[in-house]
Design an enzyme around this catalytic site. Sequence first.
Site, PDB file in Angstrom:
ATOM      1  N   HIS A  65      58.390  13.329 -53.589  1.00 42.15           N
ATOM      2  CA  HIS A  65      58.945  13.913 -54.813  1.00 42.15           C
ATOM      3  C   HIS A  65      59.691  12.846 -55.602  1.00 42.15           C
ATOM      4  CE1 HIS A  65      58.373  18.335 -54.189  1.00 42.15           C
ATOM      5  NE2 HIS A  65      58.020  17.855 -53.010  1.00 42.15           N
ATOM      6  N   TYR A 193      67.310  23.083 -58.376  1.00 36.51           N
ATOM      7  CA  TYR A 193      68.691  23.440 -58.046  1.00 36.51           C
ATOM      8  C   TYR A 193      69.220  24.224 -59.244  1.00 36.51           C
ATOM      9  CZ  TYR A 193      68.689  20.015 -54.192  1.00 36.51           C
ATOM     10  OH  TYR A 193      68.408  19.325 -53.036  1.00 36.51           O
ATOM     11  N   PRO A 284      74.729  21.609 -47.329  1.00 41.86           N
ATOM     12  CA  PRO A 284      73.341  21.160 -47.493  1.00 41.86           C
ATOM     13  C   PRO A 284      72.911  20.835 -48.923  1.00 41.86           C
ATOM     14  CG  PRO A 284      73.425  23.501 -46.991  1.00 41.86           C
ATOM     15  CD  PRO A 284      74.813  22.985 -46.858  1.00 41.86           C
ATOM     16  N   LYS A 288      71.632  15.854 -47.234  1.00 49.60           N
ATOM     17  CA  LYS A 288      72.036  14.610 -46.579  1.00 49.60           C
ATOM     18  C   LYS A 288      72.140  14.676 -45.052  1.00 49.60           C
ATOM     19  CE  LYS A 288      72.305  11.797 -49.884  1.00 49.60           C
ATOM     20  NZ  LYS A 288      70.934  11.414 -49.960  1.00 49.60           N
ATOM     21  N   TYR A 376      71.057  10.803 -54.271  1.00 46.41           N
ATOM     22  CA  TYR A 376      70.089  11.747 -53.697  1.00 46.41           C
ATOM     23  C   TYR A 376      68.980  11.003 -52.941  1.00 46.41           C
ATOM     24  CZ  TYR A 376      67.447  16.103 -53.373  1.00 46.41           C
ATOM     25  OH  TYR A 376      66.796  17.219 -52.899  1.00 46.41           O
TER      26      TYR A 376
HETATM   27  P1  FAD Z   1      71.301  18.909 -34.079  1.00 45.60           P
HETATM   28  O1  FAD Z   1      70.032  19.016 -34.811  1.00 45.60           O
HETATM   29  O2  FAD Z   1      72.277  20.030 -34.157  1.00 45.60           O
HETATM   30  O3  FAD Z   1      70.942  18.641 -32.552  1.00 45.60           O
HETATM   31  C1  FAD Z   1      71.900  18.755 -31.516  1.00 45.60           C
HETATM   32  C2  FAD Z   1      71.169  19.134 -30.254  1.00 45.60           C
HETATM   33  O4  FAD Z   1      72.087  19.160 -29.169  1.00 45.60           O
HETATM   34  C3  FAD Z   1      70.554  20.526 -30.331  1.00 45.60           C
HETATM   35  O5  FAD Z   1      69.199  20.480 -29.932  1.00 45.60           O
HETATM   36  C4  FAD Z   1      71.424  21.362 -29.399  1.00 45.60           C
HETATM   37  O6  FAD Z   1      70.693  22.418 -28.810  1.00 45.60           O
HETATM   38  C5  FAD Z   1      71.854  20.318 -28.395  1.00 45.60           C
HETATM   39  N1  FAD Z   1      73.084  20.647 -27.664  1.00 45.60           N
HETATM   40  C6  FAD Z   1      74.199  21.241 -28.139  1.00 45.60           C
HETATM   41  N2  FAD Z   1      75.116  21.366 -27.157  1.00 45.60           N
HETATM   42  C7  FAD Z   1      74.570  20.846 -26.050  1.00 45.60           C
HETATM   43  C8  FAD Z   1      75.021  20.706 -24.710  1.00 45.60           C
HETATM   44  N3  FAD Z   1      76.245  21.119 -24.350  1.00 45.60           N
HETATM   45  N4  FAD Z   1      74.199  20.132 -23.822  1.00 45.60           N
HETATM   46  C9  FAD Z   1      72.945  19.702 -24.192  1.00 45.60           C
HETATM   47  N5  FAD Z   1      72.480  19.817 -25.436  1.00 45.60           N
HETATM   48  C10 FAD Z   1      73.272  20.380 -26.373  1.00 45.60           C
HETATM   49  N6  FAD Z   1      70.685  19.657 -43.594  1.00 45.60           N
HETATM   50  C11 FAD Z   1      70.079  19.457 -44.757  1.00 45.60           C
HETATM   51  O7  FAD Z   1      70.054  18.304 -45.218  1.00 45.60           O
HETATM   52  N7  FAD Z   1      69.477  20.524 -45.410  1.00 45.60           N
HETATM   53  C12 FAD Z   1      69.473  21.793 -44.884  1.00 45.60           C
HETATM   54  O8  FAD Z   1      68.920  22.714 -45.475  1.00 45.60           O
HETATM   55  C13 FAD Z   1      70.097  22.021 -43.675  1.00 45.60           C
HETATM   56  N8  FAD Z   1      70.119  23.266 -43.110  1.00 45.60           N
HETATM   57  C14 FAD Z   1      70.781  23.442 -41.935  1.00 45.60           C
HETATM   58  C15 FAD Z   1      70.837  24.706 -41.343  1.00 45.60           C
HETATM   59  C16 FAD Z   1      71.543  24.924 -40.149  1.00 45.60           C
HETATM   60  C17 FAD Z   1      71.596  26.306 -39.544  1.00 45.60           C
HETATM   61  C18 FAD Z   1      72.200  23.825 -39.542  1.00 45.60           C
HETATM   62  C19 FAD Z   1      72.996  24.031 -38.247  1.00 45.60           C
HETATM   63  C20 FAD Z   1      72.104  22.555 -40.107  1.00 45.60           C
HETATM   64  C21 FAD Z   1      71.406  22.351 -41.300  1.00 45.60           C
HETATM   65  N9  FAD Z   1      71.309  21.089 -41.888  1.00 45.60           N
HETATM   66  C22 FAD Z   1      70.705  20.900 -43.055  1.00 45.60           C
HETATM   67  C23 FAD Z   1      71.856  19.925 -41.279  1.00 45.60           C
HETATM   68  C24 FAD Z   1      70.813  19.144 -40.480  1.00 45.60           C
HETATM   69  O9  FAD Z   1      69.848  20.010 -39.978  1.00 45.60           O
HETATM   70  C25 FAD Z   1      71.571  18.423 -39.411  1.00 45.60           C
HETATM   71  O10 FAD Z   1      72.391  17.455 -40.067  1.00 45.60           O
HETATM   72  C26 FAD Z   1      70.720  17.766 -38.335  1.00 45.60           C
HETATM   73  O11 FAD Z   1      70.137  18.754 -37.533  1.00 45.60           O
HETATM   74  C27 FAD Z   1      71.573  16.845 -37.482  1.00 45.60           C
HETATM   75  O12 FAD Z   1      70.850  16.426 -36.366  1.00 45.60           O
HETATM   76  P2  FAD Z   1      71.585  16.174 -34.984  1.00 45.60           P
HETATM   77  O13 FAD Z   1      70.541  15.637 -34.068  1.00 45.60           O
HETATM   78  O14 FAD Z   1      72.819  15.378 -35.213  1.00 45.60           O
HETATM   79  O15 FAD Z   1      72.116  17.590 -34.506  1.00 45.60           O
HETATM   80  C1  DHB Z   2      66.015  21.612 -48.482  1.00 40.99           C
HETATM   81  C2  DHB Z   2      67.286  21.781 -48.013  1.00 40.99           C
HETATM   82  C3  DHB Z   2      68.345  21.291 -48.730  1.00 40.99           C
HETATM   83  O1  DHB Z   2      69.588  21.446 -48.281  1.00 40.99           O
HETATM   84  C4  DHB Z   2      68.159  20.640 -49.935  1.00 40.99           C
HETATM   85  O2  DHB Z   2      69.228  20.189 -50.635  1.00 40.99           O
HETATM   86  C5  DHB Z   2      66.877  20.455 -50.399  1.00 40.99           C
HETATM   87  C6  DHB Z   2      65.800  20.946 -49.667  1.00 40.99           C
HETATM   88  C7  DHB Z   2      64.875  22.142 -47.701  1.00 40.99           C
HETATM   89  O3  DHB Z   2      65.129  22.766 -46.664  1.00 40.99           O
HETATM   90  O4  DHB Z   2      63.731  21.944 -48.101  1.00 40.99           O
END
Ligand code: FAD
Ligand code: DHB
Length: 386
Positions: A65, A193, A284, A288, A376
């Site tokens: 995009h 947005y 979100p 980022k 962005y």
């Molecule tokens: P996570 O993906 O949270 O991974 C952590 C892992 O550790 C998980 O698999 C969990 O099960 C595991 N874990 C937890 N506790 C334990 C334990 N005690 N023992 C073993 N394993 C454990 N970001 C965006 O940019 N856009 C979005 O639209 C967006 N939507 C989101 C929606 C939700 C519901 C959430 C929670 C986050 C969202 N985010 C979004 C943020 C983005 O998804 C996260 O920043 C990203 O997942 C970070 O990755 P991570 O590996 O740090 O953590």
């Molecule tokens: C999506 C999520 C976001 O938080 C965003 O800013 C843009 C796109 C997505 O899930 O596609």
Amino acid sequence: MGAGPAGLLLSHLLATNGIESVVVENRSREYCEARQRAGVLEGGTAELLRSVGLGKRLDAIGMEHGGIYLQFDGSRHYVDFRSLTDGRTVTVYAQTEVVKDLIAARLAAGGAIEFSATSVSVSDVASDRPVLSYVDADGTPRSVSCDVIAGCDGFHGICRPLIPEISVYERTYPYAWLGVLADAVPSTDELIYSRHESGFALYSMRSPSVSRLYLQVAPDEKLEEWSDDRIWSELQKRFAVDGWSVAEGPVREKSVTPMRSFVSGPMRYGRLFLAGDAAHIVPPTGAKGLNLALSDVVVLANALRAALLSGSWELADAYSDTCLRRVWRATHFSWWMTSMLHVAPGADAFEAQLQLSQLRYVTSSRAQATALAENYTGYRPARLQT
Ligand code: FAD
Ligand code: DHB
């Protein structure tokens, strides 16, 4: 600790340097691969994934995009990233796909991922042999004596509380997002947005036939009060422009996500390092969260390579400060996008006029639009050392 994007990519990068790891995850593989979350990869993140052999499906099904639409006051304005920057773009590629690619790559390389682990705990992080203990999926107690432990266990994980005297900076927002995944052909070429008096809405996509949509709702919103009909009519209202409508289709999934800014530091204590959501969360709106998690991991992989292969701990000592500089930039940008586009409960006409003025400025001033485009599409990526 944790088989999210951060833990899995770290394991993959360490393996390319010949450093052995075990990923311990308390959920099942199916759960990790199906969890609906982020969707936008910065240009530098997509490049990183390609450079470490994870580009095949990304290039096949990822959607590049070159800008976004900002919508307010019933009209839509294009922010053209390519012309505002030196041609930078983002790629829509779901986090679920990134996680599937990483799990497949680790398992194909013989990497160890312990899914469905229970009683996970960490001890001796101040010593040079920290211990990770868990009960594996077959019920067998395991104990791993490690050089280092990476807490990639997300916001609700157990690693962050092990850092004594950690500082926390936090902001909760008085709204949440209702996320919708629908079998509906996206009616837009680029993400939209939209600021509307009824609240923010975001139009994203997952494929040429699947739309990903978000609506600002109350933090305590009850999912059962959102029938598919109500979702579509609210989306039609918040995205309305003359001669255009949202293509509707069966809703496959819906969920509510709270909105929070959270930064903690230092991200290291002794031989324990935090990465990704375990250390920081952004709302979100700036897309980022996933990018920050993967960026931390590049910095950490470089630091661990120097420490464990050459005995040089300088990069490890600088790890937290290096990551937090980028984290704070993204925290500011995400807060700014969020504040400009959402309608806070009780916000008055003064606040609404400030938001609209800011949106008009961003869509008419090249300097302001460039600032949005730079943030962005992403910051100069951390360089992976191999
Ligand atoms: P996570 O993906 O949270 O991974 C952590 C892992 O550790 C998980 O698999 C969990 O099960 C595991 N874990 C937890 N506790 C334990 C334990 N005690 N023992 C073993 N394993 C454990 N970001 C965006 O940019 N856009 C979005 O639209 C967006 N939507 C989101 C929606 C939700 C519901 C959430 C929670 C986050 C969202 N985010 C979004 C943020 C983005 O998804 C996260 O920043 C990203 O997942 C970070 O990755 P991570 O590996 O740090 O953590
Ligand atoms: C999506 C999520 C976001 O938080 C965003 O800013 C843009 C796109 C997505 O899930 O596609």
